[in-house]
Design a protein around this motif. Structure first.
Motif, PDB file in Angstrom:
ATOM      1  N   TYR A  36       0.849  -1.195   0.000  1.00  0.00           N
ATOM      2  CA  TYR A  36       0.000   0.000   0.000  1.00  0.00           C
ATOM      3  C   TYR A  36       0.883   1.243   0.000  1.00  0.00           C
ATOM      4  O   TYR A  36       1.798   1.370   0.817  1.00  0.00           O
ATOM      5  CB  TYR A  36      -0.909   0.023   1.228  1.00  0.00           C
ATOM      6  CG  TYR A  36      -1.602   1.350   1.440  1.00  0.00           C
ATOM      7  CD1 TYR A  36      -2.663   1.733   0.644  1.00  0.00           C
ATOM      8  CD2 TYR A  36      -1.175   2.232   2.442  1.00  0.00           C
ATOM      9  CE1 TYR A  36      -3.302   2.956   0.826  1.00  0.00           C
ATOM     10  CE2 TYR A  36      -1.804   3.450   2.640  1.00  0.00           C
ATOM     11  CZ  TYR A  36      -2.862   3.809   1.836  1.00  0.00           C
ATOM     12  OH  TYR A  36      -3.482   5.022   2.013  1.00  0.00           O
ATOM     13  N   ILE A  37       0.617   2.146  -0.937  1.00  0.00           N
ATOM     14  CA  ILE A  37       1.315   3.427  -0.993  1.00  0.00           C
ATOM     15  C   ILE A  37       0.266   4.533  -1.050  1.00  0.00           C
ATOM     16  O   ILE A  37      -0.645   4.492  -1.876  1.00  0.00           O
ATOM     17  CB  ILE A  37       2.242   3.524  -2.219  1.00  0.00           C
ATOM     18  CG1 ILE A  37       3.360   2.471  -2.131  1.00  0.00           C
ATOM     19  CG2 ILE A  37       2.846   4.920  -2.333  1.00  0.00           C
ATOM     20  CD1 ILE A  37       4.317   2.491  -3.301  1.00  0.00           C
ATOM     21  N   ARG A  38       0.405   5.505  -0.148  1.00  0.00           N
ATOM     22  CA  ARG A  38      -0.515   6.650  -0.136  1.00  0.00           C
ATOM     23  C   ARG A  38       0.217   7.882  -0.651  1.00  0.00           C
ATOM     24  O   ARG A  38       1.301   8.233  -0.179  1.00  0.00           O
ATOM     25  CB  ARG A  38      -1.035   6.914   1.273  1.00  0.00           C
ATOM     26  CG  ARG A  38      -1.798   8.230   1.400  1.00  0.00           C
ATOM     27  CD  ARG A  38      -2.495   8.367   2.720  1.00  0.00           C
ATOM     28  NE  ARG A  38      -2.898   9.752   2.967  1.00  0.00           N
ATOM     29  CZ  ARG A  38      -3.884  10.119   3.774  1.00  0.00           C
ATOM     30  NH1 ARG A  38      -4.557   9.194   4.439  1.00  0.00           N
ATOM     31  NH2 ARG A  38      -4.180  11.377   3.949  1.00  0.00           N
ATOM     32  N   LEU A  39      -0.392   8.550  -1.654  1.00  0.00           N
ATOM     33  CA  LEU A  39       0.158   9.766  -2.233  1.00  0.00           C
ATOM     34  C   LEU A  39      -0.776  10.924  -1.912  1.00  0.00           C
ATOM     35  O   LEU A  39      -1.924  10.923  -2.351  1.00  0.00           O
ATOM     36  CB  LEU A  39       0.289   9.643  -3.754  1.00  0.00           C
ATOM     37  CG  LEU A  39       1.042   8.429  -4.302  1.00  0.00           C
ATOM     38  CD1 LEU A  39       1.016   8.459  -5.825  1.00  0.00           C
ATOM     39  CD2 LEU A  39       2.462   8.423  -3.806  1.00  0.00           C
ATOM     40  N   ASN A  40      -0.318  11.892  -1.147  1.00  0.00           N
ATOM     41  CA  ASN A  40      -1.141  13.052  -0.845  1.00  0.00           C
ATOM     42  C   ASN A  40      -1.180  14.007  -2.031  1.00  0.00           C
ATOM     43  O   ASN A  40      -0.179  14.187  -2.737  1.00  0.00           O
ATOM     44  CB  ASN A  40      -0.591  13.791   0.378  1.00  0.00           C
ATOM     45  CG  ASN A  40      -0.884  13.052   1.669  1.00  0.00           C
ATOM     46  OD1 ASN A  40      -1.818  12.257   1.738  1.00  0.00           O
ATOM     47  ND2 ASN A  40      -0.089  13.291   2.694  1.00  0.00           N
TER      48      ASN A  40
END
Length: 289
Positions: free
Chosen positions: A113-117
């Motif tokens: 899982y990668i979160r990009l703001n």
């Protein structure tokens, strides 16, 4: 529980089953200029049994971002206005945060899982996507290196930085897959030119003209393929050369500033500190040079 999950989501909740394992991938936002530009806030390796679920309404208040799920094994089920389905092993599930959606596991799954703001709607990313991942094996390999406390990445700053740069490059590729107008050959020729041309001669106008693009087209090209403006891309090229020279060349900071296209030591130091989070002199000391 899973049988009662019906779209559209009417409330917000998360269900975490027993034996759920989440490994936080360590990274330093100051270690990589490109990573900081991409604004990654989280990277996790997740091993979960069936039962994990998330329900989100469109008015759920949180910072705008993109959730990227890279499926390593098993699957993730999803429901949204884009349709319902199952993201399978080897695929990428990409979800803008503002969407009303439900995602859940009805079998064991391992995923990255990668979160990009940020708000990615200007790039056409405004609905849920499920597609084959181009570099799933590379993603898993890099993440396991970063998680392994006995790997070279655990203690070697340069090695770790290279791994992170490669990881972020793959994230760009998956987030903005190139069309015919953005062929790998064209991207490669641009990067080759930027690395070989003297930094003092690198300007946005000259580079756009070199590749037969208007300033506007060149800007869109850079945003699509690197998620950076042309000026930011040129800054990254200069900083890459500057870091290498500070570590390996033995030259003075004044000489390095001139070689990297800066008018003087002060302008170079200001730009280097802003983009790397550390002054060039301190960086040189930490590298042992």
């Amino acid at each position: 529980m899973l049988k009662n999950l019906k779209y559209p989501a009417e409330n917000n909740f998360s269900v975490i089953p027993e034996n759920f394992c989440c490994f936080d991938v360590p990274f330093d936002c100051n270690i990589s200029g490109s990573q900081r530009k991409l604004n990654i806030s989280s990277i996790f390796m997740v091993n979960s049994p069936a039962g994990w679920a998330i329900s989100r309404t469109e008015n759920f208040r949180e910072v705008l971002h993109i959730d990227m799920f890279f499926i390593l094994s098993g699957s993730i089920c999803f429901q949204s206005a884009s349709g319902s389905g199952r993201a399978l092993s080897g695929q990428l599930l990409l979800i803008p945060s503002h969407l009303n959606r439900i995602i859940f596991l009805d079998e064991n799954s391992t995923h990255l899982y990668i979160r990009l703001n940020g708000d990615f709607s200007n790039f056409g990313i405004n609905e849920l996507h499920c597609r084959n991942c181009l570099h799933i094996d590379e993603f898993e390999s890099y993440i396991r290196i970063l998680l392994n406390r006995n790997s070279p990445a655990a203690g070697n700053l340069i090695y770790r930085s290279n791994i992170l740069e490669n990881l972020i490059m793959l994230v760009h590729t998956e987030l903005f897959p190139a069309g015919d107008q953005d062929s790998p050959e064209k991207i490669s020729r641009l990067l080759d030119y930027l690395h070989k041309e003297h930094p003092a001669k690198l300007t946005v106008t000259a580079t756009a003209r070199k590749f037969a693009m208007s300033i506007s087209t060149f800007r869109k090209f850079c945003l699509r393929n690197f998620q950076k403006s042309p000026g930011e891309l040129l800054d990254d090229i200069r900083m890459s050369k500057a870091r290498a020279m500070l570590i390996y060349s033995g030259q003075s900071i004044d000489s390095i500033a001139a070689a990297c296209g800066y008018a003087n030591r002060f302008a170079f130091s200001k730009a280097f500190t802003r983009l790397n989070g550390i002054a060039p002199g301190k960086f040189k000391e930490k590298s042992g040079r």
